[in-house]
Design a protein around this motif. Structure first.
Motif, PDB file in Angstrom:
ATOM      1  N   VAL A  39       0.832  -1.212   0.000  1.00 39.70           N
ATOM      2  CA  VAL A  39       0.000   0.000   0.000  1.00 39.70           C
ATOM      3  C   VAL A  39       0.862   1.256   0.000  1.00 39.70           C
ATOM      4  N   THR A  40       1.792   1.351   0.941  1.00 37.34           N
ATOM      5  CA  THR A  40       2.590   2.567   1.092  1.00 37.34           C
ATOM      6  C   THR A  40       3.824   2.585   0.203  1.00 37.34           C
ATOM      7  N   ARG A  41       4.233   1.430  -0.309  1.00 40.40           N
ATOM      8  CA  ARG A  41       5.456   1.262  -1.106  1.00 40.40           C
ATOM      9  C   ARG A  41       6.714   1.584  -0.294  1.00 40.40           C
ATOM     10  N   GLU A  42       6.595   1.533   1.038  1.00 39.24           N
ATOM     11  CA  GLU A  42       7.749   1.732   1.908  1.00 39.24           C
ATOM     12  C   GLU A  42       8.354   0.380   2.261  1.00 39.24           C
ATOM     13  N   MET A  43       9.660   0.376   2.502  1.00 40.53           N
ATOM     14  CA  MET A  43      10.365  -0.855   2.832  1.00 40.53           C
ATOM     15  C   MET A  43      10.636  -0.880   4.334  1.00 40.53           C
ATOM     16  N   PRO A  44      10.144  -1.891   5.049  1.00 42.15           N
ATOM     17  CA  PRO A  44      10.462  -2.000   6.478  1.00 42.15           C
ATOM     18  C   PRO A  44      11.950  -2.281   6.680  1.00 42.15           C
ATOM     19  N   ALA A  45      12.431  -1.945   7.845  1.00 40.66           N
ATOM     20  CA  ALA A  45      13.853  -2.166   8.153  1.00 40.66           C
ATOM     21  C   ALA A  45      14.158  -3.632   8.421  1.00 40.66           C
ATOM     22  N   SER A  46      13.230  -4.350   9.040  1.00 40.00           N
ATOM     23  CA  SER A  46      13.512  -5.727   9.443  1.00 40.00           C
ATOM     24  C   SER A  46      13.315  -6.708   8.281  1.00 40.00           C
ATOM     25  N   ALA A  47      14.229  -7.664   8.184  1.00 39.61           N
ATOM     26  CA  ALA A  47      14.135  -8.695   7.147  1.00 39.61           C
ATOM     27  C   ALA A  47      12.863  -9.522   7.316  1.00 39.61           C
ATOM     28  N   ALA A  48      12.459  -9.799   8.560  1.00 33.62           N
ATOM     29  CA  ALA A  48      11.240 -10.579   8.796  1.00 33.62           C
ATOM     30  C   ALA A  48      10.012  -9.833   8.284  1.00 33.62           C
ATOM     31  N   ASP A  49       9.936  -8.529   8.535  1.00 33.15           N
ATOM     32  CA  ASP A  49       8.799  -7.738   8.050  1.00 33.15           C
ATOM     33  C   ASP A  49       8.821  -7.633   6.530  1.00 33.15           C
ATOM     34  N   GLN A  50      10.011  -7.563   5.947  1.00 31.59           N
ATOM     35  CA  GLN A  50      10.101  -7.575   4.486  1.00 31.59           C
ATOM     36  C   GLN A  50       9.550  -8.892   3.938  1.00 31.59           C
ATOM     37  N   ALA A  51       9.912  -9.997   4.571  1.00 23.75           N
ATOM     38  CA  ALA A  51       9.415 -11.303   4.125  1.00 23.75           C
ATOM     39  C   ALA A  51       7.902 -11.384   4.267  1.00 23.75           C
ATOM     40  N   ARG A  52       7.364 -10.885   5.375  1.00 24.83           N
ATOM     41  CA  ARG A  52       5.906 -10.909   5.566  1.00 24.83           C
ATOM     42  C   ARG A  52       5.194 -10.099   4.490  1.00 24.83           C
ATOM     43  N   ASN A  53       5.739  -8.922   4.152  1.00 26.12           N
ATOM     44  CA  ASN A  53       5.146  -8.118   3.077  1.00 26.12           C
ATOM     45  C   ASN A  53       5.208  -8.868   1.753  1.00 26.12           C
ATOM     46  N   ALA A  54       6.359  -9.448   1.457  1.00 28.80           N
ATOM     47  CA  ALA A  54       6.504 -10.193   0.205  1.00 28.80           C
ATOM     48  C   ALA A  54       5.490 -11.329   0.138  1.00 28.80           C
ATOM     49  N   LEU A  55       5.319 -12.036   1.234  1.00 31.09           N
ATOM     50  CA  LEU A  55       4.368 -13.150   1.261  1.00 31.09           C
ATOM     51  C   LEU A  55       2.929 -12.675   1.104  1.00 31.09           C
ATOM     52  N   ARG A  56       2.598 -11.483   1.628  1.00 33.80           N
ATOM     53  CA  ARG A  56       1.247 -10.927   1.414  1.00 33.80           C
ATOM     54  C   ARG A  56       1.008 -10.635  -0.067  1.00 33.80           C
ATOM     55  N   VAL A  57       2.005 -10.054  -0.724  1.00 31.83           N
ATOM     56  CA  VAL A  57       1.879  -9.760  -2.151  1.00 31.83           C
ATOM     57  C   VAL A  57       1.772 -11.061  -2.941  1.00 31.83           C
ATOM     58  N   ILE A  58       2.574 -12.045  -2.590  1.00 33.72           N
ATOM     59  CA  ILE A  58       2.521 -13.350  -3.259  1.00 33.72           C
ATOM     60  C   ILE A  58       1.157 -13.994  -3.063  1.00 33.72           C
ATOM     61  N   ARG A  59       0.656 -13.978  -1.834  1.00 30.89           N
ATOM     62  CA  ARG A  59      -0.674 -14.555  -1.563  1.00 30.89           C
ATOM     63  C   ARG A  59      -1.737 -13.878  -2.427  1.00 30.89           C
ATOM     64  N   SER A  60      -1.683 -12.559  -2.502  1.00 31.89           N
ATOM     65  CA  SER A  60      -2.662 -11.813  -3.289  1.00 31.89           C
ATOM     66  C   SER A  60      -2.582 -12.180  -4.769  1.00 31.89           C
ATOM     67  N   ALA A  61      -1.366 -12.284  -5.303  1.00 32.71           N
ATOM     68  CA  ALA A  61      -1.202 -12.657  -6.711  1.00 32.71           C
ATOM     69  C   ALA A  61      -1.733 -14.062  -6.963  1.00 32.71           C
ATOM     70  N   LEU A  62      -1.425 -14.980  -6.067  1.00 35.72           N
ATOM     71  CA  LEU A  62      -1.927 -16.350  -6.217  1.00 35.72           C
ATOM     72  C   LEU A  62      -3.451 -16.382  -6.191  1.00 35.72           C
ATOM     73  N   GLU A  63      -4.048 -15.652  -5.260  1.00 32.64           N
ATOM     74  CA  GLU A  63      -5.507 -15.643  -5.160  1.00 32.64           C
ATOM     75  C   GLU A  63      -6.138 -15.049  -6.412  1.00 32.64           C
ATOM     76  N   GLU A  64      -5.558 -13.959  -6.921  1.00 32.42           N
ATOM     77  CA  GLU A  64      -6.086 -13.369  -8.157  1.00 32.42           C
ATOM     78  C   GLU A  64      -6.002 -14.355  -9.316  1.00 32.42           C
ATOM     79  N   ALA A  65      -4.986 -15.193  -9.289  1.00 36.50           N
ATOM     80  CA  ALA A  65      -4.785 -16.190 -10.343  1.00 36.50           C
ATOM     81  C   ALA A  65      -5.635 -17.441 -10.139  1.00 36.50           C
ATOM     82  N   GLY A  66      -6.341 -17.543  -8.997  1.00 42.05           N
ATOM     83  CA  GLY A  66      -7.162 -18.719  -8.728  1.00 42.05           C
ATOM     84  C   GLY A  66      -6.431 -19.819  -7.988  1.00 42.05           C
TER      85      GLY A  66
END
Length: 128
Positions: A39-66
């Protein structure tokens, strides 16, 4: 067999020439995804939070794809420092602990200095 392109709305998709995901038949290939907040296009400082954001985007793409995360059969994790593995491992386990896709983790350089983690996955549609 129809090829379908999935977009996450990133401005880089058109300017660099890629899709967040490509669906080909029963397969969905999700591009390497870094940890910018979708949403904000900001990058969190923590690697774990970066991974969580990446996984949210991946989940969304997968769901859009069925597809769902349970359809993921392969995951590749890219880290800019091996030390991030211990920090990111629990975040990956939250999502893939029961799914347990075949996976690889690599230490690499990423294209922006704030990027610590990039994740890509491949999913195969399960028979109904």
């Amino acid at each position: 067999m129809t090829r379908r392109l999935i977009s996450s709305g990133s401005p880089f998709e058109k300017s660099v020439g890629y899709s967040r995901a490509v669906v080909q038949g029963d397969w969905c290939f999700v591009a390497g995804t870094t940890g910018y907040d979708p949403v904000t296009r900001e990058m969190p400082a923590s690697a774990a939070d970066q991974a969580r954001n990446a996984l949210r985007v991946i989940r969304s793409a997968l769901e859009e794809a069925g597809f769902t995360l349970a359809d993921v059969v392969r995951a590749t994790y890219y880290f800019t420092d091996a030390a991030y593995w211990d920090e990111v491992g629990p975040a990956l386990g939250e999502v893939f602990g029961e799914i347990r896709p075949a996976a690889a983790a690599l230490v690499v350089g990423l294209v922006k200095p704030e990027m610590k983690v990039e994740i890509e996955v491949t999913a195969l549609k399960r028979p109904a």
